[in-house]
Every structure is written in C-alpha cells, then in structure tokens.
Design a protein around this motif. Sequence first.
Motif, PDB file in Angstrom:
ATOM      1  N   MET A  63       0.841  -1.202   0.000  1.00  0.00           N
ATOM      2  CA  MET A  63       0.000   0.000   0.000  1.00  0.00           C
ATOM      3  C   MET A  63       0.879   1.256   0.000  1.00  0.00           C
ATOM      4  O   MET A  63       2.050   1.225   0.378  1.00  0.00           O
ATOM      5  CB  MET A  63      -0.923  -0.022   1.214  1.00  0.00           C
ATOM      6  CG  MET A  63      -1.977  -1.111   1.160  1.00  0.00           C
ATOM      7  SD  MET A  63      -3.077  -1.116   2.606  1.00  0.00           S
ATOM      8  CE  MET A  63      -2.000  -1.842   3.861  1.00  0.00           C
ATOM      9  N   ASP A  65       0.630   5.325   1.143  1.00  0.00           N
ATOM     10  CA  ASP A  65      -0.071   6.414   1.815  1.00  0.00           C
ATOM     11  C   ASP A  65       0.541   7.715   1.309  1.00  0.00           C
ATOM     12  O   ASP A  65       1.714   7.999   1.561  1.00  0.00           O
ATOM     13  CB  ASP A  65       0.069   6.293   3.333  1.00  0.00           C
ATOM     14  CG  ASP A  65      -0.827   7.262   4.091  1.00  0.00           C
ATOM     15  OD1 ASP A  65      -1.263   8.266   3.497  1.00  0.00           O
ATOM     16  OD2 ASP A  65      -1.084   7.023   5.294  1.00  0.00           O
ATOM     17  N   PHE A 320      -5.247   7.325  -1.561  1.00  0.00           N
ATOM     18  CA  PHE A 320      -5.185   7.018  -0.133  1.00  0.00           C
ATOM     19  C   PHE A 320      -4.187   7.947   0.538  1.00  0.00           C
ATOM     20  O   PHE A 320      -2.985   7.834   0.333  1.00  0.00           O
ATOM     21  CB  PHE A 320      -4.790   5.550   0.032  1.00  0.00           C
ATOM     22  CG  PHE A 320      -4.307   5.132   1.398  1.00  0.00           C
ATOM     23  CD1 PHE A 320      -4.873   5.615   2.556  1.00  0.00           C
ATOM     24  CD2 PHE A 320      -3.281   4.200   1.506  1.00  0.00           C
ATOM     25  CE1 PHE A 320      -4.428   5.208   3.803  1.00  0.00           C
ATOM     26  CE2 PHE A 320      -2.828   3.764   2.741  1.00  0.00           C
ATOM     27  CZ  PHE A 320      -3.401   4.280   3.900  1.00  0.00           C
ATOM     28  N   SER A 322      -3.849   9.336   4.476  1.00  0.00           N
ATOM     29  CA  SER A 322      -4.465   9.192   5.801  1.00  0.00           C
ATOM     30  C   SER A 322      -4.343  10.433   6.675  1.00  0.00           C
ATOM     31  O   SER A 322      -5.150  10.656   7.562  1.00  0.00           O
ATOM     32  CB  SER A 322      -3.834   8.013   6.552  1.00  0.00           C
ATOM     33  OG  SER A 322      -2.493   8.315   6.903  1.00  0.00           O
ATOM     34  N   ALA A 335      -4.128   2.503   7.424  1.00  0.00           N
ATOM     35  CA  ALA A 335      -5.083   1.801   6.555  1.00  0.00           C
ATOM     36  C   ALA A 335      -6.522   1.883   7.048  1.00  0.00           C
ATOM     37  O   ALA A 335      -7.446   1.497   6.320  1.00  0.00           O
ATOM     38  CB  ALA A 335      -4.671   0.345   6.380  1.00  0.00           C
ATOM     39  N   LEU A 338      -9.001   3.462   4.694  1.00  0.00           N
ATOM     40  CA  LEU A 338      -9.707   2.684   3.669  1.00  0.00           C
ATOM     41  C   LEU A 338     -11.089   2.264   4.148  1.00  0.00           C
ATOM     42  O   LEU A 338     -12.021   2.129   3.344  1.00  0.00           O
ATOM     43  CB  LEU A 338      -8.876   1.465   3.270  1.00  0.00           C
ATOM     44  CG  LEU A 338      -7.438   1.753   2.807  1.00  0.00           C
ATOM     45  CD1 LEU A 338      -6.754   0.469   2.376  1.00  0.00           C
ATOM     46  CD2 LEU A 338      -7.423   2.781   1.679  1.00  0.00           C
ATOM     47  N   ALA A 355      -5.387   2.855  -2.827  1.00  0.00           N
ATOM     48  CA  ALA A 355      -4.234   2.657  -1.944  1.00  0.00           C
ATOM     49  C   ALA A 355      -3.027   2.079  -2.655  1.00  0.00           C
ATOM     50  O   ALA A 355      -1.971   1.912  -2.029  1.00  0.00           O
ATOM     51  CB  ALA A 355      -4.628   1.740  -0.788  1.00  0.00           C
TER      52      ALA A 355
END
Length: 413
Positions: A63, A65, A320, A322, A335, A338, A355
């Motif tokens: 993933m 970020d 994605f 955060s 995560a 998500l 992501a």
Amino acid sequence: MQKKVIQGGVLLDGTGNPPVKDAVVVIEGNKITKIGKKGEVKLAQEKNVDIIEAKGKTIMPGMIDSHVHIYTDGETSGFTSLPINYNELALAMRSIPRLKKILEMGITSLRDGGSGWGWLEVALRDAINRGDIVGPRFVTSGYHLTVTGGHGHFLPPWLASHKEQCGMHCDGPDEWRKAARLNIYNGTDNVKVVASRDIISPGIATASQPTLEELTAAIEEAHKMGKGAIAHAQGPDAIQKAIKAGANSIVHGFFLDEKSADMMVENNVFLESTNLYVKRVMNMGKGELPDWMVEKAIETWEDKKKNFKMYLDKGIKISFGSDCGVPFLKQGDNALELVMFVELGMSPMAAIVAATKTAAEAIGYGDKVGTIEEGKFADIIMVDGNPLDDISILSEVEKIKMVMKDGNVVITR
C-alpha cells in the motif's frame, strides 16, 4: 540474482482487475518478472529459489499512503507545544521507529505532507535509501508554505519567529517563489502550499488565504525543477485557486463543490480526502481539543457524507492519504482510512486501487510501484483473508502476514 516465487494465493494486482486464484508471482532481484496461475507459469528448475506459500492468503501490492506527517504521532493537547519541548533532531529520532512500524503494516511507499523542522524528512529519506534505517520508500515535502499567520503555524503570534515549525511564512509572489526554491534546494521531492485554513486552525476553515499569484509562483518553481506540487485546500475558492495555480494534488478538499470537482477531473488533479482525520476529531475531540475544532469537524463530516459519492461519480482520482500524525491518528493506523472510503460509498476494490495504483500515480511513482506487473519493483504484501470481503483487515497487524519491499522480505508473521 536471488529468485523468489509467491504461489497459491488470490492475487489482487492493484489495477482493479478481477482476483486471480492460485496465482504465481516470480521475483528476480528487486523486480517482478512473471505473473500467472499455478501450473501455467513455467518455472526453471533452479537451486536457491525461495518459495513463499500463499494458500488461503491475498497477494497484493504494497500500500501507498500519499499523506502523513511523520514528525507527529496523534498528539492532541501537546500538538502545539512540540516546538517548545523538542528540536528537529529529537523529532527525527522519534520518527525512526514510526517509519519501521508503517512499513511493517504493509505500507511500502509513503509521502510526507510536510513536516518542516529543518527538513528532517529529507534526512530520513536519505537514511532509508542508504540502508541506515528501515522504512518505506519515502517522498518528502518539507515546510508548508503559508501566509503570515496561516495554517501550518501552530505557535502563538509572540513565538511566530521560532525557527522550528512545520510551516514557513511567506507573503507576496517573490517570497512564495523564494520559499519554494529553498525547499527544493534542501532536497524535497515536492512543494507543499497552504491555500486555506483548516478545522484545526482558528477561524473559518474554508477561508482562502494566499492569492492566485502567490500560489502560482511557488508551484511554477516546483514544476520547472521536476517536482510535484501539493495543496492544502478547503472550500471552493481555495481549491479552485490551487487548481488554477497548477497543483497536482489537493489535500483534504473539504466542502468541494461540483465546479471544483469538474476542474479536478479536467486537470487530472488527485484528491487526498483525509476522512478518518475528520471523524476522529468529531468523535474523540470533546474534552481533548477546543470546542470550535470539534464543531468544525462535525460540519465537515456532514458535508463528506453528503458529497463523497459526487466525487466518485465525477471520476475524481482519489488517492489514499491518511494524514496520520494529526490528532488521534497514530502512525501505523494509516489503513483505517480505507474503512472510511468504503463507509462513504467506495467499493472495497476501488479502495484498494486508491491505496495502490492511484496513490503511486499521485506521488509520481506510477511507473515503479503500485501494481503487481512485470517490470515493476517487488513491493508486495500477503494478507490473511480477503480485503474485498472486509477492508478493515488491511489495518490489523496480525492479518498482514508478509511485507516485501524491493524484493526483500521485511517481516513475516
């Protein structure tokens, strides 16, 4: 060249294509060289091949970020006093275990949304690249460029000249241009501009602050040097100014209207919508944060519930991001964003693409990582369970069974 073979799991390649059962992924050195189904991929009978069994697991790209602040770790009441209690060296040291934790949670690439503090991000990035410390591929943004008194300066005005901040005051196009040049000179990969206030800064969150000319001057400097430009922007006026100035990504985008959405699509601008940040401040802020922050978060969450589907229907590229590090969001919880995507109307598959593939494109790494395709770097994770059935498993430590970065297994559980 060391060869690894991951076999037997269900492959989600990050492109949005349907899952592939009994998948085989071949890694040679740090690159993916073959992908297919078990029994169909011909493997040479070689010695010293590491076989990684993935039966019952999901294989997917690491993933990405595209927005954190590594110098912070979810502080609430202590957030504004960080410059008084620490210097940039102390915060850099505190960031090292956070980077390792994030990587071990399956996030193999990371963009900092601007930490300032003596360009500590640049030192951390270079230390990761040298192998001195462990962390994701790390993309840096340096200081927030903001008007005098703008969002990104969290100390009171009588301490505004304090050298350790995440923001840098600049007024007028020449100062904005110089500040962008200074960030680039110190090695940043992006220039971060602050086009509005925020729910955690006093005043109207959607108040547009710099002029179009100021934003344009900084973003021009980023682009002429081959750097990305990301814009903190809330409310139509600030968002539209940032797009006109040439921003590649809009961070937050709260109160994004249809005209702004259309402009983002037309100009291929990414959105980092930072939903969990808003919900955490709304649900957890009472008694920890000023009432006005909580009230602004409540108003913002109502707008998100009303308009997030519009973003999807318009076709905005949502990455994605955060915003981990802000109040109530610890590094490693990334995560959970998500889960917010799915709660607000995105499909689990679309959340995974956000992501992986989309986030890779947003940080300028789309040709390197983000999908499991031949020729890309082997940034791969193995997950216990199916995130298409329950996206929250991507935020659970015990479910992230293997993390591979650059062809090397970082952790197994």
